[in-house]
Each structure stands twice: as structure tokens, then as C-alpha cells.
Write a protein that holds these residues in place. Structure first.
Motif, PDB file in Angstrom:
ATOM      1  N   HIS A 147       1.096  -1.832  -0.303  1.00  6.33           N
ATOM      2  CA  HIS A 147      -0.254   0.014   0.152  1.00  6.33           C
ATOM      3  C   HIS A 147       0.960   1.387  -0.580  1.00  6.33           C
ATOM      4  CE1 HIS A 147      -2.954   2.138   1.175  1.00  6.33           C
ATOM      5  NE2 HIS A 147      -2.677   2.355   1.678  1.00  6.33           N
ATOM      6  N   TYR A 190      -2.910  -8.295  11.911  1.00  4.23           N
ATOM      7  CA  TYR A 190      -2.950  -9.449  10.658  1.00  4.23           C
ATOM      8  C   TYR A 190      -1.386 -10.621  11.482  1.00  4.23           C
ATOM      9  CZ  TYR A 190      -0.990 -11.874   5.813  1.00  4.23           C
ATOM     10  OH  TYR A 190      -0.716 -12.994   5.193  1.00  4.23           O
ATOM     11  N   THR A 244      -1.917  -9.695  -0.733  1.00  8.77           N
ATOM     12  CA  THR A 244      -2.855  -9.616  -1.299  1.00  8.77           C
ATOM     13  C   THR A 244      -3.984  -9.615  -0.325  1.00  8.77           C
ATOM     14  OG1 THR A 244      -1.784 -11.371  -3.637  1.00  8.77           O
ATOM     15  CG2 THR A 244      -4.599 -10.752  -3.441  1.00  8.77           C
ATOM     16  N   GLU A 245      -3.244 -11.024   0.453  1.00 11.82           N
ATOM     17  CA  GLU A 245      -4.304 -11.505   1.880  1.00 11.82           C
ATOM     18  C   GLU A 245      -4.417  -9.832   2.926  1.00 11.82           C
ATOM     19  OE1 GLU A 245      -4.997 -15.254   4.504  1.00 11.82           O
ATOM     20  OE2 GLU A 245      -2.713 -14.216   4.489  1.00 11.82           O
ATOM     21  N   GLN A 247      -3.733  -6.791   1.600  1.00  9.24           N
ATOM     22  CA  GLN A 247      -5.116  -6.229   0.993  1.00  9.24           C
ATOM     23  C   GLN A 247      -6.276  -6.397   1.186  1.00  9.24           C
ATOM     24  OE1 GLN A 247      -2.830  -6.393  -2.430  1.00  9.24           O
ATOM     25  NE2 GLN A 247      -1.644  -4.532  -2.604  1.00  9.24           N
ATOM     26  N   ASN A 248      -7.011  -7.364   0.289  1.00  4.25           N
ATOM     27  CA  ASN A 248      -8.258  -7.570   0.324  1.00  4.25           C
ATOM     28  C   ASN A 248      -8.889  -7.551   2.185  1.00  4.25           C
ATOM     29  OD1 ASN A 248      -8.059  -8.401  -1.950  1.00  4.25           O
ATOM     30  ND2 ASN A 248      -7.374 -10.558  -1.604  1.00  4.25           N
ATOM     31  N   LEU A 249      -7.752  -7.904   2.921  1.00  3.99           N
ATOM     32  CA  LEU A 249      -8.496  -7.911   4.930  1.00  3.99           C
ATOM     33  C   LEU A 249      -8.941  -6.674   5.187  1.00  3.99           C
ATOM     34  CD1 LEU A 249      -6.696 -10.999   6.533  1.00  3.99           C
ATOM     35  CD2 LEU A 249      -9.068 -10.279   6.297  1.00  3.99           C
ATOM     36  N   LYS A 252      -9.283  -3.088   0.357  1.00  2.00           N
ATOM     37  CA  LYS A 252      -9.584  -2.992  -0.359  1.00  2.00           C
ATOM     38  C   LYS A 252     -10.853  -1.785  -0.496  1.00  2.00           C
ATOM     39  CE  LYS A 252     -11.656  -7.123  -2.928  1.00  2.00           C
ATOM     40  NZ  LYS A 252     -12.179  -8.134  -2.668  1.00  2.00           N
TER      41      LYS A 252
END
Ligand SMILES: [Zn+2]
Length: 254
Positions: A147, A190, A244-245, A247-249, A252
């Protein structure tokens, strides 16, 4: 060039309470037993470390909150912002103090982090003879970008200091300190809840490096024997997946 080495006082260490590995009562819940109080700000407190185990150092403790069982990853944003601002301010004061060659600012959380007290706290330590930057390299803070926003970048290391996984929050402009605080919290959350299904322990370290402030969040396990024995670093092949995880959690919706 020789590596710097810190001298550790075993006699002082022996007297230290330990609320993580032994059942000693929490020293940070009993203000009457604290060493010298340097500053109080809301529910946060900067105190001298009662057990200064390091030689040629001035050791202080930043008690993050009066809630013993709370955790940095759970703080409401206003408290998180106040805490990181307070910590960075006090750390910078020590860095700028001519009595010290450099100052450390870090946090241990959980049984594998090297910490001994559960109560949320950080440490700010002035080193009289050592500059911690002598052991650093640019590549420790480089990685796959998760990010980026105004004045701050968030990545997962591709050439970590020890490994396997290290998160870096790079503050390019002090104006972005609250945004950096939020990304630090995301990395800690996380780590505790999702990384390898959730881990018990992490460290948070701050550095002043190439005109920037950098925070590194490191999920902790038993240190790899390849590092202990051969100084061989390892990096997880899950770097793209982790990116990716997160970003999605967490990121997003933005
Ligand atoms: Zn406590």
C-alpha cells in the motif's frame, strides 16, 4: 570493521519480574512501584526502566495504556495516533540528545518476542557508545509494496534482516505519522490474527534511516537455526500471497 556488542547485566536481570513466563504480578498496574516517572500523557506514561540491564545505555519504558490486557492491534484510532506521536516525539528527543550516539525505540509482544511483561509497553533506549545504524542496509527495508498513500509506504520485505516475513512502514514525511500508525496497526493485527493462521508474538522496531522514519513489524517464531548458526537469512515464498491477503482484509475499500 567489528560488529558492535552490548554488555548485559545478569545480576539486574535476575531481579526482573516476568508476567509472561512466570506469574509475577504486573508491575505496570502498580504506579507506586514504578521507577521515576518522566511524563504522563492521558493513560500513557514514560518511566525509567527499573531494571536497566544494558551497560552504557539510558533505558526508558513507555507504558501504552492503563489497560493491562489491551494490545496495540486493538486500540481505537485516536489512542493509536496519540501513542505513536508520543513515542516518536520522545524517541527523537533522545536521538537528538548529544549524550547518546543513537536511540532505540521498539516493542515486544507475546511469549516469543523476548518480552517479559504482558502489559502493553514500548522501550526507548539511548545508547552512549553505539550507533545501531552501523548494522543496517537499505535492502532490509525494501520489498513488495502492499500500500502507498501520501507520505507513507507499506511493504513486505523481499530481502529481510533475518526473515522469514518482515513488514516495513516507511514514513517519508512526518505529516503522515497518523497514516503510518494505522499501517503499523494493520501489520500487527494481521500478524496476530491471520499470518500462518495467527501467531502469538511480534516485535515492532523503529529506525531513523536515510532521512526517513521506518517501522518494521516482525512476526516471531523460534529463530531459524540457519540464521543462528550460519547467519543465513530466509524469505517466505508467500510474499505475493501475504500482500494480496492484507490488501483484501484491510485496504480493499479505499
Ligand atoms: Zn498491567
Amino acid at each position: 570493521m567489528q560488529d558492535s556488542i552490548l554488555l548485559f547485566d545478569q545480576a539486574i536481570a535476575k531481579q526482573k519480574p516476568n508476567s509472561i513466563h512466570r506469574n509475577s504480578p504486573c508491575p505496570f498496574c502498580r504506579p507506586e512501584e514504578l521507577a521515576r516517572i518522566l511524563e504522563v500523557r492521558g493513560s500513557m506514561m514514560l518511566v525509567e526502566n527499573k531494571y536497566p540491564v544494558l551497560q552504557d545505555a539510558y533505558q526508558t519504558v513507555l507504558i501504552e495504556t492503563d489497560e493491562c490486557q489491551s494490545e496495540l492491534s486493538e486500540y481505537p484510532l485516536p489512542h493509536l495516533y496519540q501513542l505513536i506521536r508520543f513515542g516518536v516525539e520522545k524517541w527523537m528527543e533522545m536521538e537528538n540528545n548529544a549524550a547518546f550516539r543513537s536511540a532505540l525505540f521498539f516493542k515486544n509482544h507475546g511469549p516469543l518476542s523476548g518480552g517479559s511483561i504482558r502489559h502493553p509497553h514500548m522501550q526507548i533506549i539511548g545508547l552512549k557508545t553505539i550507533d545501531y545504524r552501523e548494522n543496517l542496509r537499505d535492502e532490509y527495508f525494501e520489498g513488495e509494496t502492499i500500500h502507498r498513500e501520501n507520505g507513507v509506504a507499506f511493504n513486505v520485505s523481499t530481502r529481510p534482516m533475518i526473515g522469514m516475513t518482515e513488514f516495513n512502514v516507511i514514513l517519508e514525511d512526518l505529516e503522515a505519522i497518523d497514516r503510518a500508525a494505522r499501517l503499523i496497526q494493520i501489520a500487527a493485527h494481521y500478524t496476530l490474527h491471520h499470518y500462518h493462521g495467527g501467531t502469538s508474538s511480534y516485535n515492532l522496531f523503529f529506525y531513523r534511516w536515510s532521512e526517513k522514519i521506518i517501522a518494521k513489524i516482525v512476526p516471531r517464531f523460534a529463530t531459524s537455526p540457519l540464521y543462528v548458526g550460519y547467519k543465513l537469512r530466509q524469505v517466505s515464498n508467500h510474499v505475493p500471497l501475504i500482500k494480496t491477503e492484507i490488501q483484501n482484509l484491510y485496504l480493499k475499500m479505499e
